[in-house]
Design an enzyme around this catalytic site. Structure first.
Site, PDB file in Angstrom:
ATOM      1  N   GLY A  13      28.273  86.885  62.116  1.00  0.00           N
ATOM      2  CA  GLY A  13      28.305  85.466  62.468  1.00  0.00           C
ATOM      3  C   GLY A  13      29.708  84.892  62.407  1.00  0.00           C
ATOM      4  O   GLY A  13      30.692  85.604  62.172  1.00  0.00           O
ATOM      5  N   THR A  38      21.769  85.267  65.851  1.00  0.00           N
ATOM      6  CA  THR A  38      22.741  84.289  66.358  1.00  0.00           C
ATOM      7  C   THR A  38      24.167  84.848  66.300  1.00  0.00           C
ATOM      8  O   THR A  38      25.096  84.195  66.762  1.00  0.00           O
ATOM      9  CB  THR A  38      22.700  82.973  65.550  1.00  0.00           C
ATOM     10  OG1 THR A  38      22.961  83.266  64.166  1.00  0.00           O
ATOM     11  CG2 THR A  38      21.352  82.290  65.668  1.00  0.00           C
ATOM     12  N   GLY A  39      24.327  86.019  65.723  1.00  0.00           N
ATOM     13  CA  GLY A  39      25.664  86.607  65.599  1.00  0.00           C
ATOM     14  C   GLY A  39      25.971  87.537  66.765  1.00  0.00           C
ATOM     15  O   GLY A  39      25.103  87.825  67.595  1.00  0.00           O
ATOM     16  N   TYR A 158      15.372  74.324  57.886  1.00  0.00           N
ATOM     17  CA  TYR A 158      16.681  74.762  57.392  1.00  0.00           C
ATOM     18  C   TYR A 158      16.923  74.194  55.995  1.00  0.00           C
ATOM     19  O   TYR A 158      17.227  74.933  55.055  1.00  0.00           O
ATOM     20  CB  TYR A 158      17.754  74.272  58.360  1.00  0.00           C
ATOM     21  CG  TYR A 158      19.167  74.697  58.039  1.00  0.00           C
ATOM     22  CD1 TYR A 158      19.540  76.030  58.076  1.00  0.00           C
ATOM     23  CD2 TYR A 158      20.137  73.750  57.728  1.00  0.00           C
ATOM     24  CE1 TYR A 158      20.849  76.410  57.812  1.00  0.00           C
ATOM     25  CE2 TYR A 158      21.451  74.120  57.464  1.00  0.00           C
ATOM     26  CZ  TYR A 158      21.807  75.453  57.503  1.00  0.00           C
ATOM     27  OH  TYR A 158      23.097  75.828  57.236  1.00  0.00           O
TER      28      TYR A 158
HETATM   29  P1  NAD Z   1      26.137  82.049  62.354  1.00  0.00           P
HETATM   30  O1  NAD Z   1      24.862  81.788  63.077  1.00  0.00           O
HETATM   31  O2  NAD Z   1      27.362  82.253  63.170  1.00  0.00           O
HETATM   32  O3  NAD Z   1      25.994  83.281  61.375  1.00  0.00           O
HETATM   33  C1  NAD Z   1      24.795  83.601  60.712  1.00  0.00           C
HETATM   34  C2  NAD Z   1      24.565  85.089  60.872  1.00  0.00           C
HETATM   35  O4  NAD Z   1      23.360  85.463  60.177  1.00  0.00           O
HETATM   36  C3  NAD Z   1      24.373  85.502  62.337  1.00  0.00           C
HETATM   37  O5  NAD Z   1      25.235  86.570  62.637  1.00  0.00           O
HETATM   38  C4  NAD Z   1      22.913  85.912  62.413  1.00  0.00           C
HETATM   39  O6  NAD Z   1      22.666  86.866  63.411  1.00  0.00           O
HETATM   40  C5  NAD Z   1      22.646  86.386  60.999  1.00  0.00           C
HETATM   41  N1  NAD Z   1      21.240  86.353  60.594  1.00  0.00           N
HETATM   42  C6  NAD Z   1      20.395  85.289  60.664  1.00  0.00           C
HETATM   43  N2  NAD Z   1      19.180  85.635  60.194  1.00  0.00           N
HETATM   44  C7  NAD Z   1      19.261  86.944  59.816  1.00  0.00           C
HETATM   45  C8  NAD Z   1      18.336  87.862  59.257  1.00  0.00           C
HETATM   46  N3  NAD Z   1      17.070  87.534  58.988  1.00  0.00           N
HETATM   47  N4  NAD Z   1      18.766  89.114  58.987  1.00  0.00           N
HETATM   48  C9  NAD Z   1      20.044  89.484  59.250  1.00  0.00           C
HETATM   49  N5  NAD Z   1      20.964  88.645  59.779  1.00  0.00           N
HETATM   50  C10 NAD Z   1      20.572  87.390  60.061  1.00  0.00           C
HETATM   51  O7  NAD Z   1      26.343  80.846  61.334  1.00  0.00           O
HETATM   52  P2  NAD Z   1      27.587  80.487  60.419  1.00  0.00           P
HETATM   53  O8  NAD Z   1      28.083  79.177  60.852  1.00  0.00           O
HETATM   54  O9  NAD Z   1      28.521  81.624  60.325  1.00  0.00           O
HETATM   55  O10 NAD Z   1      26.859  80.291  59.008  1.00  0.00           O
HETATM   56  C11 NAD Z   1      26.886  81.291  57.998  1.00  0.00           C
HETATM   57  C12 NAD Z   1      26.181  80.766  56.763  1.00  0.00           C
HETATM   58  O11 NAD Z   1      26.851  79.589  56.286  1.00  0.00           O
HETATM   59  C13 NAD Z   1      24.734  80.376  57.003  1.00  0.00           C
HETATM   60  O12 NAD Z   1      23.964  80.741  55.887  1.00  0.00           O
HETATM   61  C14 NAD Z   1      24.785  78.875  57.123  1.00  0.00           C
HETATM   62  O13 NAD Z   1      23.571  78.281  56.729  1.00  0.00           O
HETATM   63  C15 NAD Z   1      25.921  78.530  56.174  1.00  0.00           C
HETATM   64  N6  NAD Z   1      26.557  77.250  56.531  1.00  0.00           N
HETATM   65  C16 NAD Z   1      27.354  77.150  57.646  1.00  0.00           C
HETATM   66  C17 NAD Z   1      27.917  75.932  57.970  1.00  0.00           C
HETATM   67  C18 NAD Z   1      28.823  75.766  59.158  1.00  0.00           C
HETATM   68  O14 NAD Z   1      29.312  74.648  59.400  1.00  0.00           O
HETATM   69  N7  NAD Z   1      29.124  76.792  59.915  1.00  0.00           N
HETATM   70  C19 NAD Z   1      27.659  74.800  57.184  1.00  0.00           C
HETATM   71  C20 NAD Z   1      26.814  74.938  56.094  1.00  0.00           C
HETATM   72  C21 NAD Z   1      26.284  76.178  55.759  1.00  0.00           C
END
Ligand code: NAD
Ligand code: UDP
Length: 323
Positions: A13, A38-39, A158
């Site tokens: 991700g 989503t990655g 979420y």
């Molecule tokens: P992202 O969607 O780019 O990355 C999340 C990754 O998790 C993706 O690669 C997806 O394929 C993988 N994933 C989801 N469900 C899965 C599963 N069941 N098994 C294996 N892989 C799985 O999102 P991000 O922005 O990089 O966020 C990363 C983390 O940080 C998340 O937990 C998100 O809730 C948290 N977060 C992000 C933000 C932000 O602004 N980007 C803010 C608050 C919290």
């Protein structure tokens, strides 16, 4: 000597790929886990094929394959020193499209990741979110605030999954003394955000660079506070190696209205786009700004990249992927 391995879920991700690069550069071996919901593998282009980096495509919420250490391909001679649990759909568009997967990942996925940490005597870091504060009645939000969350609204898939994940993480800390960390991450941006992930920043850049109407949900007076990815990675690393077990806010306290952000992006892109006002998103938090006093005091961390610099770097990335 045993190899020191860090398991990162959600490795492909946006945040995960940047964090994997940093940890790898710090000399750790990495097992990156992702189901690519989503990655994207291209986020890991600099690491794939490198010695000491292993990618495994599995769903962390699947019981048999995830709980068993062997299935996560952590070699016997390796010592897992940390499990960093980032897996979860993160943008509203993504988690609204994948509500059940989001709840499963926050619940079962967090459980299996915690079990791996417990059985390996590894430290554990949960990527939680400012969404645990919901539409906050306290401003700015500090970690003592319990939040204002609609438990049955569309965003609850979420918010409640992360609140459950926090509860489970604290239970593992209290019951099994796992050295757990909880990062309450506020809006983060930078290269490798997906152009089509529906969040404000990718939408505004995409629309501005294509001279298309800029979509503002509601009146645009709602606020957010945006943290550049490099600062976030530094904060996560400091928290991971800290002795802290209580939740910590990580984010940039510089607050901006969505309309102001859209104007800045439009100007930076030298765009002729107009603003198009659309109905507000349901249960959209009206304001959000982290109180990062604890992060400053406990971790000695605060963001250093200004929005002007961060937006300019991010624009270069989006320009490079818009054809
Ligand atoms: P992202 O969607 O780019 O990355 C999340 C990754 O998790 C993706 O690669 C997806 O394929 C993988 N994933 C989801 N469900 C899965 C599963 N069941 N098994 C294996 N892989 C799985 O999102 P991000 O922005 O990089 O966020 C990363 C983390 O940080 C998340 O937990 C998100 O809730 C948290 N977060 C992000 C933000 C932000 O602004 N980007 C803010 C608050 C919290
Ligand atoms: N938003 C907007 N237009 C868009 C995308 C988002 O006005 O095209 C608004 C959204 O309603 C919210 C804010 O921008 O008030 C931040 O939304 P985003 O999805 O980036 O993050 P989150 O809601 O998770 O903070």
């Amino acid at each position: 000597m045993k190899k020191k391995v860090i398991v990162v879920t959600g490795a492909a991700g946006f945040i995960g790929s940047h964090l994997c690069e940093s940890l790898y550069n710090d000399g750790f071996e990495i097992v990156g886990i992702d189901n690519l919901i989503t990655g994207r593998l291209e986020n890991l282009a600099s690491l794939l094929g490198s010695p000491g980096f292993k990618f495994i495509q599995i769903d962390v919420s699947e019981p048999v394959r995830s709980v068993e250490r062997g299935a996560w391909s952590v070699e016997r001679e390796a010592e897992v020193v940390a499990v960093v649990h980032l897996a979860s759909p993160a943008s509203p568009k993504d988690y609204l499209a994948h509500p059940i997967e989001t709840l499963r990942t926050g619940s079962f996925g967090t459980y299996y990741a915690l079990e791996l940490a417990r059985s390996s005597s590894a430290r554990f870091l949960l990527a939680s979110t400012s969404e645990v504060y919901g539409d906050p009645l306290k401003h700015p939000q500090d970690e003592s605030y319990w939040g204002n969350v609609n438990p049955i609204g569309p965003r609850s898939v979420y918010d409640e999954s992360k609140r459950f994940a926090e509860a489970l993480t604290m239970a593992y800390h209290r019951k099994y003394r796992v050295d757990t960390k909880i990062a309450r991450i506020f809006n983060t941006y930078g290269p490798r955000m997906r152009l089509e992930d529906g969040r404000a920043l990718p939408n505004f850049f995409s629309q501005s660079l294509k001279n298309e109407p800029i979509s503002i949900y509601g009146d645009g007076k709602q606020t957010r506070s945006f943290c550049y990815i490099d600062d976030m990675v530094q904060g996560l690393l400091k928290l991971l190696w800290s002795g802290e077990n209580e939740p910590i806010n990580l984010g940039n306290p510089e607050e901006v209205s969505i309309l102001q952000l859209a104007s800045e992006i439009k100007e930076l892109s030298l765009s002729s786009s107009e603003f198009k006002f659309l109905p507000p998103a349901e249960d959209d938090p009206s304001k959000r700004r982290p109180d990062i006093s604890r992060a400053e005091k406990v971790l000695g961390w605060k963001p250093t990249v200004t929005r002007t610099v961060g937006l300019a770097r991010t624009m270069e990335y989006f320009k490079s992927i818009i054809r």
